[in-house]
Design a protein around this motif. Structure first.
Motif, mmCIF file in Angstrom:
data_model
loop_
_atom_site.group_PDB
_atom_site.id
_atom_site.type_symbol
_atom_site.label_atom_id
_atom_site.label_comp_id
_atom_site.label_asym_id
_atom_site.label_seq_id
_atom_site.Cartn_x
_atom_site.Cartn_y
_atom_site.Cartn_z
ATOM 1 N N ASP A 152 8.618 11.009 -23.845
ATOM 2 C CA ASP A 152 8.350 11.814 -22.768
ATOM 3 C C ASP A 152 6.934 12.463 -22.840
ATOM 4 O OD1 ASP A 152 11.147 10.815 -23.190
ATOM 5 O OD2 ASP A 152 11.676 12.028 -21.263
ATOM 6 N N PRO A 153 6.676 13.426 -23.589
ATOM 7 C CA PRO A 153 5.670 14.142 -23.545
ATOM 8 C C PRO A 153 4.309 13.559 -23.543
ATOM 9 C CG PRO A 153 6.890 14.859 -25.688
ATOM 10 C CD PRO A 153 7.692 13.698 -24.654
ATOM 11 N N TYR A 154 4.342 12.408 -24.514
ATOM 12 C CA TYR A 154 3.189 11.750 -24.600
ATOM 13 C C TYR A 154 2.947 10.568 -23.462
ATOM 14 C CZ TYR A 154 4.555 13.783 -28.909
ATOM 15 O OH TYR A 154 4.935 14.543 -29.762
ATOM 16 N N ALA A 155 4.052 10.283 -22.947
ATOM 17 C CA ALA A 155 3.902 9.324 -21.573
ATOM 18 C C ALA A 155 3.346 10.487 -20.379
ATOM 19 C CB ALA A 155 5.236 8.777 -21.302
ATOM 20 N N ILE A 156 3.677 11.571 -20.539
ATOM 21 C CA ILE A 156 3.273 12.613 -19.184
ATOM 22 C C ILE A 156 1.571 12.749 -19.296
ATOM 23 C CG2 ILE A 156 3.248 14.881 -18.515
ATOM 24 C CD1 ILE A 156 6.136 14.864 -19.006
ATOM 25 N N THR A 157 1.166 12.899 -20.793
ATOM 26 C CA THR A 157 -0.279 12.835 -21.147
ATOM 27 C C THR A 157 -1.094 11.916 -20.738
ATOM 28 O OG1 THR A 157 0.631 14.663 -22.778
ATOM 29 C CG2 THR A 157 -1.895 13.652 -22.908
ATOM 30 N N ILE A 158 -0.556 10.601 -21.153
ATOM 31 C CA ILE A 158 -1.178 9.474 -20.848
ATOM 32 C C ILE A 158 -1.394 9.247 -19.025
ATOM 33 C CG2 ILE A 158 -1.180 6.941 -20.936
ATOM 34 C CD1 ILE A 158 0.409 7.326 -23.579
ATOM 35 N N ALA A 159 -0.306 9.456 -18.465
ATOM 36 C CA ALA A 159 -0.331 9.407 -17.028
ATOM 37 C C ALA A 159 -1.311 10.564 -16.519
ATOM 38 C CB ALA A 159 0.980 9.597 -16.404
ATOM 39 N N PHE A 160 -1.390 11.572 -17.083
ATOM 40 C CA PHE A 160 -1.997 12.659 -16.486
ATOM 41 C C PHE A 160 -3.790 12.262 -16.792
ATOM 42 C CE2 PHE A 160 -1.678 17.648 -16.521
ATOM 43 C CZ PHE A 160 -2.185 17.887 -15.306
ATOM 44 N N ALA A 161 -3.897 11.918 -18.093
ATOM 45 C CA ALA A 161 -5.382 11.528 -18.466
ATOM 46 C C ALA A 161 -5.523 10.240 -17.350
ATOM 47 C CB ALA A 161 -5.206 11.404 -19.849
ATOM 48 N N SER A 162 -4.879 9.454 -17.277
ATOM 49 C CA SER A 162 -5.327 8.122 -16.434
ATOM 50 C C SER A 162 -5.780 8.592 -15.217
ATOM 51 C CB SER A 162 -4.139 7.304 -16.404
ATOM 52 O OG SER A 162 -4.422 6.101 -15.752
#
Length: 507
Positions: A152-162
């Protein structure tokens, strides 16, 4: 000028203090307790830990099943790093690595958040409120540290950066980053694909041609807000029909598996009626412009060039993954969609309780500002309108973590709505305090009997509910009543504070 400078300085000091509070509370969570199941890995985390331990061997030999191969990042990366650095791959060293990675990930999220605030020029009060909503919740303050082996926390970061790259105009970079979602949380990639496939901003109804008597043109020119207002009724009909089919074919056991409890026709009927009625009234009364374009506009906004690049990239990555996919079955994606439709019927309005227990006041704030929020989000492009509809669908599920990758995308529209509300300091103070209380990170989860209850699948015990109440579908009646009552109080409180905290507009 002096007054403005003082306000900006106070806002920066407040955000610095909140950042320190965030880091301290996350550290307390990490060093305080870890889920006792599977030596700190948890349930799904046991698989992720094995990816961390054996990725370079398993991926190229046995492979992974088709569902979980889409969730192996960043654990595969950690395996490569540990092997190159010669670090032992035992449980103790791996959990330390996950905690280090968690702090690195959190630092990157903070960086992205402040870049968002700077780029979108949020007012200081808006920035403080959004910081509290995004970071000061159970997911960040307790969940990630308590169960470190999760995506979850890394998926949020990827979505955020994208999405940050997307709003900055770097569409190729945004999609390239989102492709990581295919091995972390595929929703990220498909959401970005929608934004890229329907990128052309069109004025609401601007492209609607003169009224036609023909049925198909009339259908294509129907304003989507009217369609949206009947979506709750459509959901009620679909969910009700599915439940009737379960009973007609004597598949109550399957329904029980979806609801994680013995199905009660009375409870299901009450839930169905309440959800359909309240959400329909909400949509009609607010006239929420979720999709402010006629259907014909989506055709005109479609980008064939983007479709070619997006389709080729996704197909190429999917084919590559298929080469390392075995024939094992872990979970069916169709079952996941069925869960989203049926699980809200477990208890009346359980989804609202699930979101408050996991994200705090995020959903109540969105609901309180729904008119401005949905307009701000959807008017960016038809792609954004479709993404918002996807968000609403996933938000139906009582397992609130399923909206995780949408949360960063909500911030610009919510920030604009907060800016337009012209709020005083009071809501910011209120929401910060409320979020810290709702996060319940101060409540110890590891009480006597917890490990035994979880390992023996006795999920309804009081000890097990300390952990499982945070994931809506597993709530008992007691947990649901507690959090549903809390959710109602939060919604009323947020609405009242916003209502009485607006500055008078300057003449």
């Amino acid at each position: 000028m002096k007054e403005s400078a003082k306000k900006n300085l106070a806002a920066k000091a407040t955000l610095a203090l909140l950042t320190i509070v965030l880091l301290v509370l996350v550290a307390i969570s990490i060093f305080g307790e870890t889920i006792p199941v599977n030596d700190g890995a948890g349930f799904d985390g046991e698989f992720y830990r094995e990816v961390f331990r054996n990725f370079t061997g398993t991926f190229f030999t046995a492979g992974y099943d088709s569902f979980r191969i889409q969730r192996i990042f960043p654990f595969c990366l950690m395996n490569v790093v540990y092997n190159l650095a010669g670090i032992p791959l035992d449980n103790a060293h791996m959990i330390v690595g996950m905690y280090v990675l968690l702090f690195v990930n959190l630092a990157f999220q903070l960086f992205l958040f402040f870049k968002f605030a700077q780029f979108l020029k949020w007012k200081p009060i808006t920035t403080v409120i959004l910081f509290a909503l995004f970071f000061l919740n159970f997911a960040t303050l307790k969940g990630y540290g308590y169960e470190p082996f999760q995506t979850d926390p890394y998926a949020i970061t990827i979505a955020f950066a994208s999405y940050y790259l997307f709003i900055k105009g770097n569409k190729r970079g945004a999609f390239a980053v989102s492709l990581l979602g295919l091995v972390t949380w595929p929703t990220i990639t498909y959401v970005m694909a929608l934004l890229l496939l329907f990128p052309h901003r069109l004025g609401a109804y601007a492209t609607t041609p003169p009224a036609s008597k023909a049925f198909l043109p009339r259908l294509l020119d129907t304003p989507f807000p009217k369609v949206f207002q009947i979506l709750p009724i459509a959901y009620g009909l679909v969910a009700g029909a599915l439940v009737l089919l379960f009973y007609a074919f004597h598949k109550q056991a399957n329904l029980e598996g979806l609801l994680l409890t013995a199905p009660s026709p009375r409870n299901i009927a009450i839930s169905l009626v309440l959800f359909t009625l309240i959400s329909t009234l909400f949509a009609v009364c607010l006239k929420i412009p979720t999709l402010p374009y006629p259907a014909r506009s989506y055709m005109k906004a479609f980008s064939p060039k983007a479709f070619a690049g997006v389709a080729i990239s996704i197909i190429a990555v999917s084919l590559l993954l298929r080469m390392f996919t075995n024939n094992e079955f872990f979970f069916d994606g169709k079952l996941f969609l069925l869960q989203i439709i049926v699980r809200p019927l477990k208890y009346p309005l359980i989804s609202l309780a699930g979101h408050v227990v996991y994200w705090g006041a995020l959903i109540p704030v969105i609901l309180a500002l729904a008119k401005g929020f949905t307009r701000n989000f959807a008017e960016k492009s038809p792609g954004h309108a479709l993404v918002l509809l996807a968000f609403v669908f996933f938000a139906l599920d009582s397992e609130a973590r399923h909206i995780a990758t949408f949360v960063p995308l909500l911030l610009p529209a919510l920030g604009k709505a907060l800016d337009d509300a012209n709020l005083t300091v009071k809501p910011a103070v209120y929401i910060v305090i409320l979020q810290l209380v709702l996060a319940h990170s101060y409540i110890t989860i590891n009480v006597p009997g917890l490990a035994e209850s979880l390992e023996s699948a006795k999920f309804t015990t009081r000890a097990a509910q300390r952990y499982l109440m945070n994931y809506g579908p597993w709530m008992t009646y007691t947990s649901f009543y507690d959090w549903f009552g809390t959710a109602l109080c939060v919604f009323v409180g947020i609405y009242e504070v916003f209502k009485h905290s607006k500055r008078p507009q300057k003449q």
